[in-house]
Design an enzyme around this catalytic site. Sequence first.
Site, PDB file in Angstrom:
ATOM      1  N   GLU A  52       0.997  -0.420  -5.137  1.00 48.22           N
ATOM      2  CA  GLU A  52       0.108   0.804  -5.316  1.00 48.22           C
ATOM      3  C   GLU A  52       1.051   2.108  -5.454  1.00 48.22           C
ATOM      4  O   GLU A  52       1.177   2.699  -4.233  1.00 48.22           O
ATOM      5  CB  GLU A  52      -0.946   0.934  -4.211  1.00 48.22           C
ATOM      6  CG  GLU A  52      -1.851   2.033  -4.672  1.00 48.22           C
ATOM      7  CD  GLU A  52      -2.327   2.989  -3.445  1.00 48.22           C
ATOM      8  OE1 GLU A  52      -3.325   3.615  -3.504  1.00 48.22           O
ATOM      9  OE2 GLU A  52      -1.851   2.703  -2.277  1.00 48.22           O
ATOM     10  N   ASP A  86       0.861  -1.080   0.003  1.00 48.05           N
ATOM     11  CA  ASP A  86       0.103   0.089  -0.071  1.00 48.05           C
ATOM     12  C   ASP A  86       0.836   1.257  -0.122  1.00 48.05           C
ATOM     13  O   ASP A  86       1.878   1.273   0.650  1.00 48.05           O
ATOM     14  CB  ASP A  86      -0.750  -0.042   1.029  1.00 48.05           C
ATOM     15  CG  ASP A  86      -1.802   1.156   1.477  1.00 48.05           C
ATOM     16  OD1 ASP A  86      -2.781   1.194   0.296  1.00 48.05           O
ATOM     17  OD2 ASP A  86      -1.715   1.955   2.222  1.00 48.05           O
TER      18      ASP A  86
END
Length: 488
Positions: free
Chosen positions: A262, A232
Amino acid sequence: MKNGVMMQYFEWNLPDDGTLWKQLKDDARHLHDIGITAVWIPPAYKGTGSNDVGYGTYDLYDLGEFDQKGTVRTKYGTRQELQEAIAELHRHDICVYLDAVMNHKAGADRTEKCMAYPVDPDNRDQPLAEPYEIECWTGFDFPGRGDKYSSFKWHWYHFSGTDRNEADEKNGIYQIVSEGKAWSIGVDTENGNYDYLMHSDIDLNHPEVIAELNRWGIWVARELELDGMRLDAIKHMNDQFVRQFLTTVRSELKRDFYAVGEYWKEDLTALEEYLGHVDYELDLFDVGLHYNFFQASQAGREYDLRTLLDGTLVRNHPTLAVTFVDNHDSQKGCSLESQVEDWFKPSAYALVLLMREGYPCLFYGDYYGMDGTPSPHRGTIDTLLNVRRHYAHGEQELYFDHPSTIGLVRRGDDKHPDSGLALVISVGDEGDKLMNVGTQHAGEVWHEVTGNRSETLTIGPDGNCVFPVSGGKTAVWVKKPEEEQQAT
Ligand code: CA
């Protein structure tokens, strides 16, 4: 080779009822049957409360096992239920990737005092005051877990920034001051320096932090028998931390360990530079492709489909691209809202699932629905997944040659009987496209499988055929099964 498909098995607005792990376990066989080969599960550790989607991470070692933050389970269930779900997925040859949040922590147990100064949110390199003492939420003792699995306790000096001074009850972005401490290098340059995202920002240059997060990565990969991770918010993390984290975890595990990051940025150059900085140790989500889908769905007949793959990772670095249509952040009402309009979703999924390049990721919300409303796309996606498995093989040719109608063919291969397909996408009026599926298909009768066209076509002796598509729709043509070849 096997046409793998990842599924993101959550959306933002799932109910806070602790049932997702049970549902996932019960769903494992079905997921295998429809062609899912890996599942990206949400952050599976304790957040700020049972209703936390998981990105307000409190304790990485609490996988729904300890009474902390007013709950033993997470939003998705208990550790026991999670492990049962993973075991069932593995029984069905489905890999499991955990969502790893290592940029920030939230929900500290107590405040601490440290020196800091507020910075300009639009330019984090610009102090708004001289350093002064603040009282910040950076003390993490984990009273419900104690020292089990890790005795590490977090303090202010493990963080580089925080979001509130409790002394004067003011919110802002506070840069923590200490010898040698600064916003990290190796992060995105938006807002001057984009190290800080939210909550208390972890200082990924601190040696104790690096050692602890590496230890956690190895621990959680072993405890949960993970096959990989989705990392993340890497745009906000020191790229050299990410690189060494993956090499450390992989060398300890001594096995394959998949990773996708990400890096939420439309700019292909930024993604390319990032990949270079981390020595290509991980795949990235193809954010540029998502935005192209979003823009096409907004512009409709004004969109030039010939540009659909422009600026995308899948065109420029096909082996490093995870292609997707939407996710838990882009869905309506969420932080990066850019949800692809429903009319275009079948076309977007057809492209990511049927083209040769990219590792497609299917969004739970597009398959099962969002916020309690069932998805209208499930049937179409089932069809496309089936076409991916059985027909999407062999040589590919793109026909991105008309602004409102594009197509591609896969010519099939010897390993997959009757494989080969023709895909046509329209954003304008009804149209058609002359494409060549290869002479090996000469004389075959083909039909359309998404339900948008009812006629059949006969492939010409040279492999050519004109494949029609309805206005604003997608058409997927494959060989009609032998027993039906005479029909219509
Ligand atoms: Ca950061």
